[in-house]
Design a protein around this motif. Sequence first.
Motif, PDB file in Angstrom:
ATOM      1  N   ASP A  12      50.606 108.866  83.674  1.00 64.50           N
ATOM      2  CA  ASP A  12      52.153 108.747  84.067  1.00 64.50           C
ATOM      3  C   ASP A  12      52.513 110.153  83.660  1.00 64.50           C
ATOM      4  OD1 ASP A  12      54.785 108.968  83.419  1.00 64.50           O
ATOM      5  OD2 ASP A  12      55.234 108.285  81.801  1.00 64.50           O
ATOM      6  N   HIS A  31      52.497 104.698  78.647  1.00 66.89           N
ATOM      7  CA  HIS A  31      53.443 104.590  77.693  1.00 66.89           C
ATOM      8  C   HIS A  31      52.934 104.193  75.643  1.00 66.89           C
ATOM      9  CE1 HIS A  31      57.973 106.939  78.256  1.00 66.89           C
ATOM     10  NE2 HIS A  31      56.476 107.370  79.282  1.00 66.89           N
ATOM     11  N   GLU A  46      58.637 114.314  79.976  1.00 70.83           N
ATOM     12  CA  GLU A  46      59.137 113.328  78.897  1.00 70.83           C
ATOM     13  C   GLU A  46      59.392 113.315  77.413  1.00 70.83           C
ATOM     14  OE1 GLU A  46      57.710 110.465  80.094  1.00 70.83           O
ATOM     15  OE2 GLU A  46      55.585 110.827  80.730  1.00 70.83           O
TER      16      GLU A  46
HETATM   17 MN    MN Z   1      56.555 108.809  81.468  1.00 73.98          MN
END
Ligand code: MN
Length: 463
Positions: free
Chosen positions: A125, A432, A159
């Motif tokens: 990510d 995350h 983010e």
């Molecule tokens: Mn993310």
Amino acid sequence: MEQIKDYINTHKDRFINELIDLLKIPSISADSAFSEDVLKTAETVQQSLMDAGCDNTEICETKGYPVVYGEKIIDSNLPTILVYGHYDVQPPDPMELWESPPFEPVIKETELHPNGAIFARGACDDKGQFFMHVKAVEFMIKNDQLPCNVKFMIEGEEEVGSDSLADFLNDHKEKLDNDIILISDTGMVANDIPSITTGLRGLSYVEVEVTGPNRDLHSGIYGGAVPNPINVLSKMIASLHDENNHITIPGFYDKVEELTDAERAEMAEAPFDLEAYKQALDIGDVYGEKGYRTPERYSIRPTLDVNGIWGGYTGEGAKTVIASKAFAKISMRLVPDQDPDEITELFTKHFESIAPAGVKVKVNPHHGGLPYVTRTNSVGYQAAAKAYETTFGKKPVPERTGGSIPIVALFEEVLGSKTILMGFGLDSDAIHSPNEHFGVWNFLKGIETIPFFYKYYTELTKG
Ligand code: MN
Ligand code: BES
Ligand code: MN
């Protein structure tokens, strides 16, 4: 296109090393201490687009972190694919739970990734996933296999809510003009169950503050006689769900699109292993809204979750104190046709209304985003499905996910384009979380699959 396999075999070590270099830069958008690194990452991404053979690469200023742009236009009569991704990453904390440092990538085998996975913050990510597109385009350009035009738009604030992107899209409509948007920033069911993400949830995110007495108090002298903001906040939060785990905010479900029984039955055909799910998370049982299966709870139903809660004394030992203030960060995941601004307003009104006399409540909205769904009968979906079928040897299953990419709804609103979400990560890749990773197999399979999307999309739109 068959050459792609050879190309990957010849160049895979270089691909992995280039990704590792990108992962070494801590591009944490949430923490201003890393702003130099975020900017350095943008430059590295720009260089990678140039190396892949893109023209007119550019670091486009915004009021926040820049957007990296690059393109290869071969013929204005051919379709144009716009690739979106983000080069910023989540903060790595809690640091002590990482088995290897988050910005010193290592490759390790795991049960689900027997060919190894790259462990680093951003591996899945989204650095590892957008980088698949850079490498796939490199292959197509260097081998004269690019069947249409391509544009890249890689941002640095996803983010933290993509705050600058609405302006950026509005200011660069022509530059970003495209026929379809392609994103790899989601997941798939399993390595042997390819899937295409057909829905994202929206988001409303708020921070709440409850103030009791004007200063911290001795919990013996005052305890029992004054509102303790932490007790009060806990009670208020607990009341946001009823005994069926239904959210109690009046009007919250008014605009929720209810799926038909047929649609729910179709969803239930998608593979889901409840026992494996529980086991992977080490939970005795799942928990959620009554009347819905687990995959429904995390995809087609809206939710409310406390993401953080603090106040009072949390240091070593015991301090007897009634704090003056208590805080919480609360996210609500939304589904069609809920509107984040409306939901934030409903939440605020309700939260203020349930506060007992004696405390003051403040609700501060953070970022939000609209939910998104795509149809499986669109040309874009069909092209993606054909691409997966070619490289996985299996038809992909459509899957709505619980996560959010707010920019996707904005793309449709401002640029009028639909988005195809070709994610190659797994839910267990720990995005995350500590020990985020991305399977080497998944990384290479993505690079292999993407060129077929270009091929089929171009063929299907021509015909
Ligand atoms: Mn993310
Ligand atoms: N890539 C994720 C979203 C995602 C992950 C969707 C996996 C589906 C499956 C993205 O980077 C993200 O983390 N989005 C945030 C929202 C944003 C406004 C901070 C999210 O979903 O919490
Ligand atoms: Mn992401």
